[in-house]
Write a protein that holds these residues in place. Structure first.
Motif, PDB file in Angstrom:
ATOM      1  N   TRP A 195     -92.126-150.600  49.311  1.00 39.16           N
ATOM      2  CA  TRP A 195     -91.950-151.474  48.163  1.00 39.16           C
ATOM      3  C   TRP A 195     -91.455-152.864  48.533  1.00 39.16           C
ATOM      4  CZ3 TRP A 195     -94.235-150.342  43.890  1.00 39.16           C
ATOM      5  CH2 TRP A 195     -93.893-150.984  42.695  1.00 39.16           C
ATOM      6  N   ASP A 196     -90.675-152.969  49.608  1.00 42.73           N
ATOM      7  CA  ASP A 196     -90.065-154.254  49.997  1.00 42.73           C
ATOM      8  C   ASP A 196     -90.696-154.840  51.254  1.00 42.73           C
ATOM      9  OD1 ASP A 196     -87.988-154.030  47.900  1.00 42.73           O
ATOM     10  OD2 ASP A 196     -87.265-152.373  49.136  1.00 42.73           O
ATOM     11  N   ASP A 197     -91.931-154.450  51.548  1.00 37.88           N
ATOM     12  CA  ASP A 197     -92.635-154.950  52.728  1.00 37.88           C
ATOM     13  C   ASP A 197     -92.875-156.454  52.575  1.00 37.88           C
ATOM     14  OD1 ASP A 197     -94.326-155.538  54.807  1.00 37.88           O
ATOM     15  OD2 ASP A 197     -95.630-153.812  54.497  1.00 37.88           O
ATOM     16  N   GLU A 198     -92.176-157.238  53.392  1.00 38.29           N
ATOM     17  CA  GLU A 198     -92.222-158.697  53.260  1.00 38.29           C
ATOM     18  C   GLU A 198     -93.588-159.274  53.590  1.00 38.29           C
ATOM     19  OE1 GLU A 198     -91.171-157.340  57.251  1.00 38.29           O
ATOM     20  OE2 GLU A 198     -90.266-156.961  55.272  1.00 38.29           O
ATOM     21  N   GLY A 199     -94.389-158.570  54.376  1.00 40.57           N
ATOM     22  CA  GLY A 199     -95.693-159.093  54.752  1.00 40.57           C
ATOM     23  C   GLY A 199     -96.827-158.575  53.898  1.00 40.57           C
ATOM     24  N   ASN A 200     -96.512-157.833  52.848  1.00 42.25           N
ATOM     25  CA  ASN A 200     -97.542-157.203  52.039  1.00 42.25           C
ATOM     26  C   ASN A 200     -97.457-157.701  50.599  1.00 42.25           C
ATOM     27  OD1 ASN A 200     -99.636-155.368  51.438  1.00 42.25           O
ATOM     28  ND2 ASN A 200     -98.162-153.869  50.698  1.00 42.25           N
ATOM     29  N   ASP A 201     -98.604-157.942  49.989  1.00 37.40           N
ATOM     30  CA  ASP A 201     -98.677-158.306  48.581  1.00 37.40           C
ATOM     31  C   ASP A 201     -98.621-157.020  47.763  1.00 37.40           C
ATOM     32  OD1 ASP A 201     -99.469-158.992  45.973  1.00 37.40           O
ATOM     33  OD2 ASP A 201    -100.807-160.577  46.668  1.00 37.40           O
ATOM     34  N   ARG A 202     -97.455-156.736  47.189  1.00 35.87           N
ATOM     35  CA  ARG A 202     -97.266-155.466  46.487  1.00 35.87           C
ATOM     36  C   ARG A 202     -98.263-155.298  45.350  1.00 35.87           C
ATOM     37  NH1 ARG A 202     -91.846-155.188  43.398  1.00 35.87           N
ATOM     38  NH2 ARG A 202     -90.944-155.307  45.488  1.00 35.87           N
ATOM     39  N   GLN A 203     -98.487-156.357  44.575  1.00 36.67           N
ATOM     40  CA  GLN A 203     -99.406-156.235  43.442  1.00 36.67           C
ATOM     41  C   GLN A 203    -100.828-155.979  43.917  1.00 36.67           C
ATOM     42  OE1 GLN A 203     -98.431-156.083  40.126  1.00 36.67           O
ATOM     43  NE2 GLN A 203    -100.526-155.282  40.043  1.00 36.67           N
ATOM     44  N   ALA A 204    -101.214-156.617  45.020  1.00 36.65           N
ATOM     45  CA  ALA A 204    -102.545-156.369  45.562  1.00 36.65           C
ATOM     46  C   ALA A 204    -102.684-154.920  45.999  1.00 36.65           C
ATOM     47  CB  ALA A 204    -102.826-157.310  46.734  1.00 36.65           C
ATOM     48  N   ALA A 205    -101.616-154.351  46.586  1.00 30.16           N
ATOM     49  CA  ALA A 205    -101.654-152.951  46.990  1.00 30.16           C
ATOM     50  C   ALA A 205    -101.820-152.040  45.781  1.00 30.16           C
ATOM     51  CB  ALA A 205    -100.379-152.599  47.755  1.00 30.16           C
ATOM     52  N   LEU A 206    -101.112-152.348  44.692  1.00 29.35           N
ATOM     53  CA  LEU A 206    -101.234-151.546  43.476  1.00 29.35           C
ATOM     54  C   LEU A 206    -102.626-151.688  42.864  1.00 29.35           C
ATOM     55  CD1 LEU A 206     -97.748-152.327  41.879  1.00 29.35           C
ATOM     56  CD2 LEU A 206     -98.433-150.220  43.054  1.00 29.35           C
ATOM     57  N   ASP A 207    -103.163-152.898  42.898  1.00 28.89           N
ATOM     58  CA  ASP A 207    -104.507-153.122  42.351  1.00 28.89           C
ATOM     59  C   ASP A 207    -105.564-152.393  43.179  1.00 28.89           C
ATOM     60  OD1 ASP A 207    -103.380-154.715  40.398  1.00 28.89           O
ATOM     61  OD2 ASP A 207    -103.901-156.613  41.374  1.00 28.89           O
ATOM     62  N   LEU A 208    -105.379-152.386  44.499  1.00 31.18           N
ATOM     63  CA  LEU A 208    -106.334-151.687  45.359  1.00 31.18           C
ATOM     64  C   LEU A 208    -106.288-150.184  45.079  1.00 31.18           C
ATOM     65  CD1 LEU A 208    -108.386-151.930  47.707  1.00 31.18           C
ATOM     66  CD2 LEU A 208    -106.475-151.507  49.272  1.00 31.18           C
ATOM     67  N   PHE A 209    -105.085-149.643  44.930  1.00 31.99           N
ATOM     68  CA  PHE A 209    -104.971-148.224  44.608  1.00 31.99           C
ATOM     69  C   PHE A 209    -105.684-147.917  43.295  1.00 31.99           C
ATOM     70  CE2 PHE A 209    -102.797-144.720  42.454  1.00 31.99           C
ATOM     71  CZ  PHE A 209    -102.940-143.718  43.395  1.00 31.99           C
ATOM     72  N   ASP A 210    -105.511-148.779  42.320  1.00 30.72           N
ATOM     73  CA  ASP A 210    -106.166-148.581  41.033  1.00 30.72           C
ATOM     74  C   ASP A 210    -107.683-148.630  41.172  1.00 30.72           C
ATOM     75  OD1 ASP A 210    -105.991-148.256  38.139  1.00 30.72           O
ATOM     76  OD2 ASP A 210    -106.715-150.317  38.017  1.00 30.72           O
ATOM     77  N   ALA A 211    -108.190-149.439  42.107  1.00 31.93           N
ATOM     78  CA  ALA A 211    -109.639-149.612  42.267  1.00 31.93           C
ATOM     79  C   ALA A 211    -110.304-148.426  42.943  1.00 31.93           C
ATOM     80  CB  ALA A 211    -109.926-150.885  43.067  1.00 31.93           C
ATOM     81  N   PHE A 212    -109.574-147.652  43.746  1.00 31.47           N
ATOM     82  CA  PHE A 212    -110.210-146.529  44.447  1.00 31.47           C
ATOM     83  C   PHE A 212    -110.876-145.598  43.449  1.00 31.47           C
ATOM     84  CE2 PHE A 212    -107.058-147.369  47.960  1.00 31.47           C
ATOM     85  CZ  PHE A 212    -108.002-147.709  48.906  1.00 31.47           C
ATOM     86  N   GLY A 213    -112.118-145.175  43.784  1.00 37.11           N
ATOM     87  CA  GLY A 213    -112.868-144.324  42.878  1.00 37.11           C
ATOM     88  C   GLY A 213    -112.562-142.850  43.000  1.00 37.11           C
TER      89      GLY A 213
END
Length: 246
Positions: A195-213
């Protein structure tokens, strides 16, 4: 595939170095491995830092997999380790560092230049590694993919029918085009997010998870930075593979 080295680790795991053309790799098999009882295989992804630097973490993951009855294998990524330098990737990495040091958002153009050529080169190499590994008498499949650059895992899960399940680490920048590819992924997924990964876009990670089919997908989020994945999260990922590869 040409085996170049062999050693037996103290827990009985057999570690063999190999080359696939110019690509170095490592295969680990449990002490119980035999042609009479071929076992599933887990491909161990990793960031583009070189197998030598990543070895302690990779061998720990491989030993964990072996304890669960799985073979494990990894290969060197393009432009990493002892493989030829890749000028375009080096430039993109330098541009990324400057953008992050400036404190502003990282532009999509930099992310695309850094990640997409790596995905384009690495995924065919992982598939070639599967071509070489699966005919070995002690390996029978099914196959799982674990960790590494999440865009590589996403593309591989979308295009490689021999992969039955994947554990993906949401800890790297993701080009926008990968969200469309994620919709083509239908295998079971277990996604780890710090959750606190400074090098990662948290919202992008959540959006990618949502996109998985995938109809079966789990997001396991924990507090902490990039390297702070708790042991129980790794154990949950191991149980995920036990359910889907055995």
């Amino acid at each position: 595939m040409h085996f170049t080295s062999e050693q037996r680790l103290d827990d009985g795991v057999l570690e063999r170095g190999f080359t696939l053309g110019e690509i170095p790799g490592i295969l680990w098999t449990p002490a119980s491995a035999s042609a009479s009882a071929p076992m599933p295989l887990i491909l161990l992804g990793h960031p583009p830092l070189g197998l030598h630097k990543m070895y302690p973490r990779l061998v720990a993951r491989a030993r964990h997999a072996a304890a669960d009855g799985f073979a494990a294998a990894t290969i060197e990524l393009p432009g990493s380790g002892d493989r030829p330098r890749w000028a375009a990737a080096e430039q993109a990495r330098a541009d990324l560092r400057r953008a992050m040091e400036a404190g502003g958002p990282v532009g999509e153009e930099i992310v695309d230049r850094l990640v997409l050529p790596l995905v384009d080169r690495a995924v065919p190499e992982w598939r070639a590694a599967l071509d070489a590994l699966l005919p070995l008498p002690e390996i029978g499949g099914p196959v799982g993919y674990s960790g590494g650059v999440i865009s590589i895992g996403t593309r591989l899960a979308a295009v490689e029918p021999r992969i039955s399940a994947a554990v993906l680490f949401a800890g790297s920048l993701v080009p926008r085009v990968m969200f469309e590819e994620a919709r083509q992924v239908t295998i079971p997924l277990h996604v780890l997010l710090q959750w606190d990964d400074e090098g990662n876009d948290r919202q992008a990670a959540l959006d990618l998870f949502d996109a998985f089919g995938s109809q079966e997908k789990t997001l396991h989020a924990n507090m902490g930075g990039h390297t702070g994945v708790p042991q129980f999260a790794g154990d949950a990922a191991a149980r995920f593979f036990t359910r889907h590869l055995t």
